[in-house]
Every structure is written in structure tokens, then in C-alpha cells.
Design a protein around this motif. Structure first.
Motif, PDB file in Angstrom:
ATOM      1  N   SER A  74     -41.431   6.362  37.620  1.00  0.00           N
ATOM      2  CA  SER A  74     -42.444   6.748  36.643  1.00  0.00           C
ATOM      3  C   SER A  74     -43.389   7.776  37.222  1.00  0.00           C
ATOM      4  O   SER A  74     -43.900   8.637  36.520  1.00  0.00           O
ATOM      5  N   SER A  75     -43.629   7.681  38.518  1.00  0.00           N
ATOM      6  CA  SER A  75     -44.481   8.640  39.217  1.00  0.00           C
ATOM      7  C   SER A  75     -44.152   8.555  40.684  1.00  0.00           C
ATOM      8  O   SER A  75     -43.744   7.510  41.186  1.00  0.00           O
ATOM      9  N   ILE A  76     -44.317   9.656  41.394  1.00  0.00           N
ATOM     10  CA  ILE A  76     -44.026   9.675  42.827  1.00  0.00           C
ATOM     11  C   ILE A  76     -45.305   9.860  43.628  1.00  0.00           C
ATOM     12  O   ILE A  76     -45.632   9.076  44.497  1.00  0.00           O
ATOM     13  N   ALA A  77     -46.062  10.911  43.310  1.00  0.00           N
ATOM     14  CA  ALA A  77     -47.208  11.251  44.144  1.00  0.00           C
ATOM     15  C   ALA A  77     -48.534  10.816  43.542  1.00  0.00           C
ATOM     16  O   ALA A  77     -49.532  10.726  44.249  1.00  0.00           O
ATOM     17  N   GLY A  78     -48.603  10.556  42.249  1.00  0.00           N
ATOM     18  CA  GLY A  78     -49.882  10.262  41.616  1.00  0.00           C
ATOM     19  C   GLY A  78     -49.853   8.957  40.861  1.00  0.00           C
ATOM     20  O   GLY A  78     -48.989   8.112  41.056  1.00  0.00           O
ATOM     21  N   SER A  79     -50.803   8.764  39.975  1.00  0.00           N
ATOM     22  CA  SER A  79     -50.899   7.548  39.179  1.00  0.00           C
ATOM     23  C   SER A  79     -49.936   7.633  38.001  1.00  0.00           C
ATOM     24  O   SER A  79     -49.945   8.592  37.239  1.00  0.00           O
ATOM     25  N   GLY A  80     -49.099   6.635  37.854  1.00  0.00           N
ATOM     26  CA  GLY A  80     -48.157   6.616  36.750  1.00  0.00           C
ATOM     27  C   GLY A  80     -48.811   6.125  35.473  1.00  0.00           C
ATOM     28  O   GLY A  80     -49.750   5.343  35.492  1.00  0.00           O
ATOM     29  N   ASP A  81     -48.323   6.578  34.339  1.00  0.00           N
ATOM     30  CA  ASP A  81     -48.862   6.200  33.040  1.00  0.00           C
ATOM     31  C   ASP A  81     -47.671   5.920  32.128  1.00  0.00           C
ATOM     32  O   ASP A  81     -46.938   6.833  31.768  1.00  0.00           O
ATOM     33  N   PHE A  82     -47.467   4.648  31.757  1.00  0.00           N
ATOM     34  CA  PHE A  82     -46.322   4.290  30.938  1.00  0.00           C
ATOM     35  C   PHE A  82     -46.513   4.752  29.496  1.00  0.00           C
ATOM     36  O   PHE A  82     -47.639   4.880  29.011  1.00  0.00           O
TER      37      PHE A  82
END
Length: 787
Positions: free
Chosen positions: A212-220
Motif C-alpha cells: 500500500s505504501s513503501i516510504a510514506g504513510s499508507g492510506d487505504f
């Protein structure tokens, strides 16, 4: 099966089909060309070529292969050929509908009653056949990177279905995970929740098995765009989440895909505090283009203010996708755009060492305009290709760009008299990443065994753009929280001199080689062995301020064993490993070693109530060798090794249909989480319980009406100060929810009340600057209309 009285339950969309006679399909010769392949996809190809609708139960066809058929045959002969040796039979319930079921067992003895009919569902074009029946999930495609019946998977995997989300009026993934033992969602100061699984905060999670995200904050995505939510428990480095923070488990959300059955759905939600949302979900065949299906999901949400006074919540989502399929191949391409502006969640500030010394709820600890925004653009594809009778190819890929920003106040170092340090922060961040997964799956059978071998190659890379981070204080003296003066917008007190910019990073690449062998021995034993070699890059800044790019690799093994002493019962044991490597240097300027974890788990799964419900019992132990303590956040980012952790627990989950019209979801967790240096672990209640019951009235007079209700409870826990020096006691708590609903063939509506008794509900984990709190009953009206 004889004439007349034939009734098949076809879920919520198909009603009783019966008649005085069973008209069979036309005996005319048709040209069939269905290669040997998994039975699920073979039935899809048969349905298209025979122009019939195939109904089946997902568990019945999971991991069953078909020898295929070719030639000019009538529909009955073709289907018989596809099912040869599968232990399944078919019955045509009309000229255009056929049901595929296990071969019937002998009739029950007189007086024993007749077992309820199994609920069937149409074979869908996404090759996932009847994955869910009401609250009960049947299959998983991510835990083993191929379709598998959940009862056969030798690990604890929990799935929350679409029907359960709707019954509870869930509005986010954080609402959904309440149904999973060992999992909790905790509000964060930036608007996005953090997820804790088996005592560990997890990484950013997966979307369709991809990061969903690698380097930052994920947002579903919002729930209108999701088909289901899965939780894989225990270390999950084997699945390739490149954040590595998967010691306790991992979340995966499955997007809705294009389908050949037309559907045009309008959904809405309205809360009594003014929060409102509306969305549309459109899918069906693409007119004039045989083999093509489409899906379009659009959503918008808005709230003027929260209960505490934070303003202007906005959410938007747009997700078009297109699918093409023939007898051997299915390709889905899609795009997503997520745009969320989230005000700071309602919270208190702790002015002492007890919750009784927290600031009043009516006192806003910031500015009404404090917010964080998240904007994500995503392009992706999903490809499944049957190569020949033995081998298939599965490929997934995506490109994602993220832009995050925030402007908010933090009230630090609070004192009993209300004096605080008011810290303003304005932050901007951007990244881009892409990932690619390719799996080659082969099946080899002998007289008594079957090997399913998966060879996978994963690739991911990420790049962080320029970061702006402005931080400043309000005035030259502490701010008086009780002084009657409102804080201005955080950005208004910041200047360019307050900026601490950080340069972006070069592309950082991770690759993984994945090997798995699932070995089925007869009808009772199933062994799974998996190994993954992860090769990754670590970027750090040395004491001289130079950027250092290091290359590392590590093997991660997993193993599992399942034994079925009788149909519907599975005993299992498994071992899983995980690791996490961060870009931190020790005081000697050398890269710190990765943190390593290992879980051992044993459990049992039972199919109950004629396989309409499943009970899962699990006991586990997770050991983490060490953690990281950040000594300096400034570059270079020095850190030291912290204590490890040992988590032990037992979990119980019961989900499915218990009686006619009665569905249930029950989960209970008893866990003990301890740091290995003897210190207490924050945010770790010993016990948690969640129960939801949903009843649909069966009589004619109340047909369509239903009621639902649930309780959510946990024992006491501990919060911890931001400098890790002080612990705060958080009392145990419970809340009650209730819902009244009505369902018609084309529309439904639900009125629900959350926190029915208006209890003060605190988060299980917090520090002195941010204590999430809910204090009032929430009324919510939700509904949908199929136009």
C-alpha cells in the motif's frame, strides 16, 4: 435429482428456483476448447462457451484441477468431462443455469432431519469462486499467493466480508478490524489510524497483495471500493511488504474488480454530527466489446466539524478499471485517485499522571483548522494466464505517487496548571514507488500426493522527494491552555527560517525470490514450506554527512503442517519468520543489525452448522530479538539497540450462520506482551472481546426486516509518555452498538447507534500530548439502491 421441488439457495441475488419439470440444456453440438487448468477458471470458460450460468460453492472447487475438454459436444457431456475425477456432480436447474456440488452423501436416517442446503453463488469472472457466504469467508488468495480454502491454510488468517461490513455500518478499515482477534486500530494525531496486530504495530499493509505504501504513510481506499479485508497473523516478511514492520501480522485489502453481471449501486451514509458521504459502484460487460468488463467506483465525503470543533473533513475517491478475459487469460488494468483532508482527531491533553487530570473535552487543544492531507495516485494491473495443463502465470504490478501535507499544533510538556509548550508544525512530503510481482505456479500429481510449486520474483523501488518541515513555538513563554486565548493557525506563526528541509533520496530497490511447495498427501495431510530471499538497499547518512547506500540480503523461511482427522476439522502448526532493517547508524557510525522475529503457532479450525460457520482456535508465541531506540532524529540518524519483546496469546474466532437468519461474528483475545528488559509494554490490554449478531426475521409479516447488535470490550492497558519515562493507566471499557435494517430486492436501509450508552472511550495507547477520546452516542443512517 428428480423432477419438481428442486430448490437452490443462491445468496442474496438469486432466490428459489423450482418448477414442475427440469428443462435441460439444448443437446446441440457446441465447439468447446477448455485447456486443463484449475477447476474455478475452467468453469468460467465453460460458462462462456456454453452460454450458461454456473453456480457452485467456493470451498468445493478450491485447489481442484480439471483435465479440460475439447471438441464438438453438448453442454452436459462437456461439463461431465470437466468434472471427471473431481468428486463433484452437476444438475441443470433450467436451460441456462447449472449447479456444481459435491457428490451427494446418503440420506440421513429417519427422524434425523435434512441438512440445510448449502448456499451457492455464481462463478464470477474474476476467477475467485464464491469466496464469501454472508459473514463467512471461504477462500484466500494472498496468504499462500494462490487460491486456497481457509480451513486448509496452516496459519491464522482472518477475513472480514462485505456483508459483515455492511451489517455493522463500517466506514473505514479501522472500523472493520474490530472483527479480528488480536487486532486493534488506534487513532493517530495525523488523522490516519495505526494498526496493531498481536502486540506489534504493523507496516502500511497491502492492496491486492501489493504494498500500500513503501516510504510514506499508507492510506487505504474507502470501503465502497473494497471487496474484503484480510489479516495475516504472525511475521509476514514472506509476502514481501518492503517496510519490513510485519512482526505481528499484515493487513491486505482486496479491491472490487470488473464483473460480467451488471450492477449499478448507489450508497450513502449520514451521521447525526453532519458527516455525510455518497458513492456509486457501476460494473458490467462493456457493450460492443465481447470479453471486456468494466467497473467504476466514485465516492465523496464531507463533514463540517467534529464533536470537539475541528473543521472541514473532505474525502474523495475515483477508481475506474477494465478487465479482459478469454479461456486462458484474465487481465485487469485500473487506476485509483485517493484525496483525503483529515482534521486532527478529537483528543485531550494530559496535565498530570492520571486520566482524571486530562484537559476538558470542550477545550480545543489546537486550532479548528488543524489538518493532514493525503493524496495518492495509483496505476495497476492484475494478470492471470493458464500456460498449459500444469503451469500458470500470475503477475501484479503498480506505480504509485503520494503527496502528504499537514499543518497543526502539538501541546508539549503539559503542566497541571494548564501551561504547555505550543508547537506549530507545517509538513510537506512526496514519494513515488513501483512494484512488480511474478509467480509461476505448477501442479504435479501422483496417485496419492499433489505438489503445488510456486516460484516468485518480486521487485520494488521507492524514491522520496524533497521534504519541508517547519517547526516553531507560539510566543516566547508557555501557552496557557486555560487563558481564554485561542491559538492561531499553525502556519501563521511559522517563517522560512523555521524550515528544516531534507533532501530527497535516490531510488531505493528491493528484490525478492520466493519459493513455495504445498504438498497434499491423501485427503488428510497438507504441508507447506516457503523460503524468500530478500535483497534490499539501505540508505543512511554517515557522521561526515555523506550519503551511504548499502546492499544487504537475507533468507526468510516459513513452514506449516495441517492435518484433517475428519471432514470439517483441521489441526495445524506453523513457524514464521520476519525481519526489519532501518536506515539507522549506531554510535560507531556503522549500520545497526536488522531486528529478527520468529513465531510458532498451533491451532484448530472447525466447520460448524453444516459448514455455514467456522470456529478457529489459535495459540502463538512471537519473539523479537531487539528493537531500535532513536537517539537523534537529525541527520545522521543515530540510534541504539532497544529491548526485544516476547508476545504470547490465545485467540478464538467464530464467524458465520448459526441458524436460519442468524449470523454472528465473535472474537476473543487473551495476550501477554512483555519487553525482555522487564519494562511494561504500552497499548497492550490483556483481554479483548468483540461480538456482533445479526438476525433477519423469517416470517412473512416481518420479511425484509432485521436487527443487529454488538459489544466491544477490553481490559485495562497502559499509555506511555513521549520521552518513555512515565506510564499512564488506562481503565478497561466496553461499548454497545445497535442497528435496525430493512432490505428489499433493490434497496436497503439501516439505522444504527454506536456507543449506545455514551461511555467515555479512550484509546488503548497514547502519550501525554494526544489522548483520543469518544464521549457521545453516534447515530448513523446508511443505505444503498440498485438502479
Amino acid at each position: 435429482m428428480g423432477r419438481g421441488g428442486v430448490r437452490w439457495l443462491l445468496g442474496s441475488l438469486l432466490l428459489v428456483v423450482s418448477g414442475a419439470s427440469e428443462a435441460g440444456p439444448s443437446a446441440a453440438c457446441r465447439r468447446f476448447d477448455v485447456p486443463a487448468q484449475p477447476l474455478a477458471t475452467a468453469l468460467i470458460a465453460f460458462g462462456r462457451q456454453a452460454d450458461v450460468q454456473v453456480l457452485t460453492d467456493g470451498a468445493a472447487v478450491a485447489r481442484v484441477r480439471s483435465p479440460g475438454i475439447r471438441g464438438c459436444l453438448d453442454a452436459q457431456a462437456a461439463l461431465a468431462g470437466l468434472l471427471r475425477g473431481s468428486g463433484l456432480e452437476y444438475t441443470f436447474t433450467g436451460t441456462a443455469t447449472v449447479a456444481v456440488t459435491p457428490i451427494a452423501t446418503p440420506s440421513p436416517a429417519p427422524g434425523r432431519g435434512v441438512a440445510p442446503a448449502r448456499e451457492l453463488a455464481p462463478v464470477e469472472a474474476d476467477a475467485m469462486v464464491a469466496r464469501d457466504r454472508g459473514f463467512l469467508a471461504v477462500l484466500t488468495s494472498t496468504a499462500s499467493r494462490e487460491d486456497a480454502a481457509l480451513i486448509d491454510v496452516p496459519q491464522s488468517v482472518s477475513v472480514v466480508t462485505r456483508d459483515l461490513m455492511d451489517a455493522q455500518q463500517a466506514q473505514s478499515v479501522a472500523d472493520v478490524v474490530r472483527n479480528v482477534a488480536g487486532v486493534q486500530a488506534i487513532d493517530g494525531a495525523t488523522g490516519l489510524p495505526s494498526f496493531q496486530i498481536r502486540g506489534f504495530y504493523t507496516g502500511n499493509g497491502l492492496i491486492d497483495g501489493m504494498p500500500s505504501s513503501i516510504a510514506g504513510s499508507g492510506d487505504f481506499p474507502p470501503l465502497i471500493g473494497l471487496d474484503r479485508v484480510e489479516v495475516f497473523k504472525g511475521p509476514q516478511s514472506i509476502l514481501g511488504d518492503t517496510t519490513g514492520n510485519t512482526f505481528g501480522g499484515l493487513l491486505n485489502v482486496t479491491l472490487k474488480q470488473p464483473r460480467s453481471r451488471p450492477s449499478h449501486l448507489l450508497q450513502y451514509a449520514l451521521d447525526d454530527d453532519g458527516q455525510a458521504s455518497v458513492g456509486v459502484d457501476l460494473t458490467g460487460p462493456l457493450s460492443g466489446y465481447p470479453g471486456f468488463d468494466y467497473r467504476l467506483v466514485a465516492y465523496g465525503g464531507y463533514a463540517d466539524h467534529s464533536a470537539q470543533g475541528y473543521r472541514n473533513r473532505r474525502s474523495g475517491y475515483l477508481a475506474p478499471s477494465l478487465a479482459w478475459q478469454d479461456e486462458r487469460t484474465r487481465l485487469v488494468v485500473g487506476a485509483q485517485r485517493i484525496a483525503n483532508r483529515l482534521p486532527t482527531p478529537d483528543h485531550l491533553v494530559l496535565l498530570g499522571d492520571r486520566l482524571s487530570q486530562a484537559s476538558p473535552f470542550g477545550l480545543l487543544p489546537g486550532h479548528p483548522g488543524d489538518y493532514a492531507s493525503y493524496r495518492t495516485s495509483r496505476l495497476y494491473y492484475l494478470l492471470d494466464r493458464q500456460l498449459d495443463a500444469r503451469w500458470s502465470w500470475r503477475s501484479r504490478g503498480q506505480y504509485v505517487s503520494q503527496r502528504n501535507a499537514s499543518s497543526a499544533w502539538t501541546l508539549a510538556d503539559p503542566q497541571p496548571d494548564g501551561q504547555v509548550l505550543a508547537v506549530a508544525q507545517q509538513y510537506r512530503y512526496g514519494d513515488a514507488y513501483d512494484s512488480l510481482q511474478n509467480d509461476l505456479v505448477g501442479t504435479f500429481t501422483t496417485a496419492a500426493t499433489e505438489h503445488t510449486v510456486t516460484l516468485g520474483l518480486d521487485y520494488a523501488r521507492a524514491r522520496v522527494g524533497h521534504i519541508e518541515d517547519r517547526i516553531g513555538l507560539y510566543g516566547n513563554a508557555p501557552f496557557d491552555l486555560y487563558g481564554g486565548i485561542a491559538l492561531p493557525p499553525a502556519a501563521s506563526v511559522l517563517t522560512p527560517a523555521d524550515d528544516s528541509p531534507q533532501p530527497g533520496s535516490p531510488w531505493q530497490t528491493d528484490t525478492g525470490l520466493f519459493v513455495q511447495d504445498q504438498w497434499a498427501i491423501g485427503e488428510r495431510w497438507n504441508l507447506v514450506g516457503t523460503a524468500r530471499r530478500s535483497a534490499y538497499e539501505v540508505i543512511a547518512t554517515d557522521p561526515q554527512g555523506r550519503t551511504v547506500q548499502l546492499h544487504r540480503s537475507r533468507w526468510v523461511p516459513d513452514a506449516g503442517l495441517a492435518y484433517k482427522p475428519s471432514p470439517g476439522i483441521t489441526l495445524y502448526a506453523s513457524m514464521a519468520s520476519g525481519f526489519q532493517s532501518l536506515s539507522y547508524l549506531g554510535s560507531d557510525g556503522r549500520l545497526l543489525p536488522p531486528a529478527l522475529s520468529r513465531q510458532v503457532e498451533a491451532g484448530a479450525k472447525f466447520e460448524l452448522f453444516d459448514q455455514q460457520a467456522r470456529l478457529t482456535l489459535a495459540a502463538y508465541r512471537i519473539r523479537l530479538d531487539h528493537s531500535y531506540l532513536l537517539v537523534s532524529a537529525q541527520q545522521p540518524g543515530f540510534a541504539s539497540l532497544g529491548p526485544g519483546q516476547t508476545n504470547r496469546g490465545a485467540e478464538v474466532e467464530l464467524v458465520g450462520r448459526l441458524a436460519a437468519g442468524l449470523d454472528a461474528s465473535l472474537n476473543y483475545t487473551n495476550a501477554r506482551i512483555a519487553n525482555r528488559d522487564g519494562t511494561a509494554a504500552p497499548g497492550a490490554p490483556r483481554q479483548r472481546l468483540d461480538l456482533w449478531l445479526d438476525y433477519r426475521f423469517q416470517g412473512v409479516r416481518l420479511q425484509g426486516w432485521g436487527i443487529g447488535g454488538g459489544v466491544r470490550a477490553r481490559s485495562r492497558s497502559l499509555g506511555q509518555s513521549s520521552d518513555f519515562s512515565t506510564w499512564y493507566r488506562v481503565p478497561g471499557q466496553a461499548e454497545l452498538d445497535f442497528a435496525l435494517s430493512y432490505r428489499a430486492p433493490r434497496w436497503r436501509v439501516t439505522l444504527g447507534a454506536g456507543n449506545l450508552l455514551a461511555r467515555r472511550l479512550y484509546a488503548a495507547d497514547f502519550d501525554e500530548t494526544f489522548i483520543p477520546l469518544r464521549t457521545r452516542t453516534r447515530l448513523r443512517l446508511t443505505g444503498s439502491y440498485d438502479f
